[in-house]
Scaffold this motif. Structure first.
Motif, PDB file in Angstrom:
ATOM      1  N   GLU A  34       4.975  -2.513   1.377  1.00  0.00           N
ATOM      2  CA  GLU A  34       3.633  -2.033   1.058  1.00  0.00           C
ATOM      3  C   GLU A  34       3.705  -0.840   0.101  1.00  0.00           C
ATOM      4  O   GLU A  34       2.930  -0.751  -0.857  1.00  0.00           O
ATOM      5  N   GLU A  66       4.422  -2.083  -3.375  1.00  0.00           N
ATOM      6  CA  GLU A  66       3.194  -2.628  -3.973  1.00  0.00           C
ATOM      7  C   GLU A  66       2.313  -1.512  -4.525  1.00  0.00           C
ATOM      8  O   GLU A  66       1.817  -1.599  -5.645  1.00  0.00           O
ATOM      9  N   ARG A  67       2.115  -0.473  -3.720  1.00  0.00           N
ATOM     10  CA  ARG A  67       1.263   0.641  -4.147  1.00  0.00           C
ATOM     11  C   ARG A  67       1.868   1.358  -5.355  1.00  0.00           C
ATOM     12  O   ARG A  67       1.150   1.761  -6.269  1.00  0.00           O
ATOM     13  N   ALA A 107       3.785  -0.024  -7.613  1.00  0.00           N
ATOM     14  CA  ALA A 107       3.602  -0.917  -8.766  1.00  0.00           C
ATOM     15  C   ALA A 107       2.165  -0.820  -9.286  1.00  0.00           C
ATOM     16  O   ALA A 107       1.940  -0.777 -10.499  1.00  0.00           O
ATOM     17  N   GLU A 108       1.196  -0.775  -8.372  1.00  0.00           N
ATOM     18  CA  GLU A 108      -0.201  -0.624  -8.780  1.00  0.00           C
ATOM     19  C   GLU A 108      -0.400   0.693  -9.522  1.00  0.00           C
ATOM     20  O   GLU A 108      -1.063   0.742 -10.555  1.00  0.00           O
TER      21      GLU A 108
END
Length: 129
Positions: free
Chosen positions: A76, A79-80, A82-83
């Protein structure tokens, strides 16, 4: 190499460890003893080997679930990150706002019209009143 005494499931054990690791060994022994106590409360007295095996398995199960959760949290987090990295590459154009400027000639003309309107209103009041 220091040897320390630990208690697990009401039984004493003498264990050797590296210098400076006594605190960690006591902490690990406490965790194992807590699990052994749960087993003892539920099952009663059992052979030492079985008690240690079962307490170790209970701790391993808890450790596995914590490791699974850590893996989920790391995914998670990736992902954050990468965002966030994607947002850093986005160029946001500032919104353009135009504020109209009233030319001075228009302001002067409006002031002149207002003065004439007031003058006419005053004349009408004199004639009526």
């Amino acid at each position: 190499m220091p040897e320390i005494q630990i208690t697990i499931g009401g039984r004493q054990f003498e264990v050797a460890c590296q210098d400076g690791e006594e605190r960690y060994l006591h902490s690990a022994a406490k965790m194992l003893d807590d699990e052994a106590q749960v087993l003892s409360d539920q099952v009663g007295r059992m052979p030492e080997a079985r008690m240690l095996l079962m307490a170790g398995l209970l701790l391993a199960d808890k450790t596995a679930s914590v490791e699974d959760r850590i893996t989920e949290v790391r995914a998670e987090l990736a992902e954050r990150e990468a965002e966030l990295a994607g947002l850093r590459n986005v160029t946001i154009e500032p919104e353009r706002i135009e504020v109209p400027v009233v030319p001075q000639a228009v302001t002067d003309t409006l002031a002149e019209l207002a003065a004439r309107a007031e003058s006419l209103a005053a004349e009408i009041e004199e004639k009526v009143g």
